[in-house]
Scaffold this active site. Sequence first.
Site, PDB file in Angstrom:
ATOM      1  N   SER A 188      -7.035   3.363  -2.636  1.00 28.27           N
ATOM      2  CA  SER A 188      -6.549   4.476  -1.825  1.00 28.27           C
ATOM      3  C   SER A 188      -6.921   4.185  -0.368  1.00 28.27           C
ATOM      4  O   SER A 188      -8.052   3.783  -0.086  1.00 28.27           O
ATOM      5  CB  SER A 188      -7.217   5.765  -2.298  1.00 28.27           C
ATOM      6  N   GLY A 189      -5.988   4.343   0.523  1.00 25.39           N
ATOM      7  CA  GLY A 189      -6.268   4.072   1.935  1.00 25.39           C
ATOM      8  C   GLY A 189      -6.117   2.609   2.331  1.00 25.39           C
ATOM      9  O   GLY A 189      -6.361   2.241   3.484  1.00 25.39           O
ATOM     10  N   SER A 190      -5.695   1.769   1.395  1.00 26.55           N
ATOM     11  CA  SER A 190      -5.588   0.340   1.718  1.00 26.55           C
ATOM     12  C   SER A 190      -4.306   0.022   2.496  1.00 26.55           C
ATOM     13  O   SER A 190      -4.148  -1.094   2.991  1.00 26.55           O
ATOM     14  CB  SER A 190      -5.655  -0.506   0.441  1.00 26.55           C
ATOM     15  N   GLY A 191      -3.403   0.995   2.585  1.00 26.80           N
ATOM     16  CA  GLY A 191      -2.193   0.780   3.378  1.00 26.80           C
ATOM     17  C   GLY A 191      -0.918   0.570   2.574  1.00 26.80           C
ATOM     18  O   GLY A 191       0.109   0.185   3.136  1.00 26.80           O
ATOM     19  N   SER A 215       1.273   2.709   1.211  1.00 31.40           N
ATOM     20  CA  SER A 215       2.414   3.525   1.636  1.00 31.40           C
ATOM     21  C   SER A 215       2.897   3.115   3.026  1.00 31.40           C
ATOM     22  O   SER A 215       4.104   2.988   3.261  1.00 31.40           O
ATOM     23  CB  SER A 215       2.024   5.005   1.659  1.00 31.40           C
ATOM     24  N   SER A 244      -2.600   1.294  -9.085  1.00 29.98           N
ATOM     25  CA  SER A 244      -2.487   0.407 -10.264  1.00 29.98           C
ATOM     26  C   SER A 244      -3.687  -0.536 -10.367  1.00 29.98           C
ATOM     27  O   SER A 244      -3.550  -1.747 -10.192  1.00 29.98           O
ATOM     28  CB  SER A 244      -1.168  -0.372 -10.239  1.00 29.98           C
TER      29      SER A 244
END
Lengths: 225, 225
Positions: free
Chosen positions: A57-60, A62, A129
């Site tokens: 989450s927050g790794s980019g 999207s 995932s």
Amino acid sequence: MKSKVTEHLTQVKIFIGEVVSLVSTKNIVPHLHSVTKELRSERKKQQPCVLWFTGLSGSGKSTISSAVELKLYQRGHHTYLLDGDNVRHGINKDLAFSDEDRIENIRRIGELAKLFTDAGIIVLTAFISPFRADRRLVRQLFGDGEFIEVHMDTPLDECERRDSKGLYKKARAGEIKSFTGIDSNYELPEAAEITVKTAELGIEACADQIIDYLIANQLIGAARV
Amino acid sequence: MKSKVTEHLTQVKIFIGEVVSLVSTKNIVPHLHSVTKELRSERKKQQPCVLWFTGLSGSGKSTISSAVELKLYQRGHHTYLLDGDNVRHGINKDLAFSDEDRIENIRRIGELAKLFTDAGIIVLTAFISPFRADRRLVRQLFGDGEFIEVHMDTPLDECERRDSKGLYKKARAGEIKSFTGIDSNYELPEAAEITVKTAELGIEACADQIIDYLIANQLIGAARV
């Protein structure tokens, strides 16, 4: 390319002729999918494939997948982006966050991606995932070179520093359980086709890295279509 | 049309500017779907919609939907056909044939169709979908004019006479239970957008009837694109 299309259309016409004949003589109605993946991808000048973004989450996921999609659109390609917004609240809204449901969530997203590639589209998926086994199962749905694992290789401390949705804070406070990277494991890809270092490169450069991969692997052409 | 695209792209550029600024100043990474349904459908010169074929087994759903898809392809349009072949063995393979699972099957197909229309595509679905309540639920997922119920109005005795898959014979012999039309109800559409009489018209004429509807309702143009 064109002769393949003509050939297929000829086959389809023969088939339709056969159908008419069968219906009138034996009342039998067989069917086939007349418009194939090959026909669609030839017309679109692109090889359908799935860019499977995976990362914390927050790794980019999207941000970069959206930037890639925009670049592909501008180059004349047809894409579709599957993410929590259009999947979790729709087709997968019957699923919760148990281990079983998480596995089923990823399985269905894989099947969804497969249907979209069958429709001739370049699919981008943006889901954490976290488990290798799930990603492997999805990979097996696709032909050689069609499944492109894109590892958003952003260090946990950087993701937590960004914390765009305030989720890490909640996870640290114990308000969210089984949060990937905190109290649930993220299994690193063993051989991702693309590894993106979002902490080192800007959005544009990350997106270009993925576009360059598609060109180098002849999934799209180097020029606008 | 073009000015809407330009306007949207300007908005997207502004948004990307904002993202870069947010990332560099506050480490916040918001996102949006940069390529919209409107952008895609404008480029494709078609209004995405779903042609929802409903009718008894053997009523001609697969045959006519395939014929319509081929005609749309030849006119330059981008379609996708969802049917038992690509849905039941894939994304819905966890479902059996209980009432609950049948409802869930149709619900997911509706959500699938919605994703494909969101991708700018004209979707065709070929499922018996015997219950009004299920069809109504699916209809509610779509905007005005997007959901087109196509009733394959073929009399039961004609379907049974065709019996292309030998299913009626098995149902009459009691080898298949809850078979629509035999020991399970088919609820007639109350106000289908299109009613197709396959026992009276040939395949070509049935398909043309549907193409004419799309043209009359400005979902596709009268000429090839």
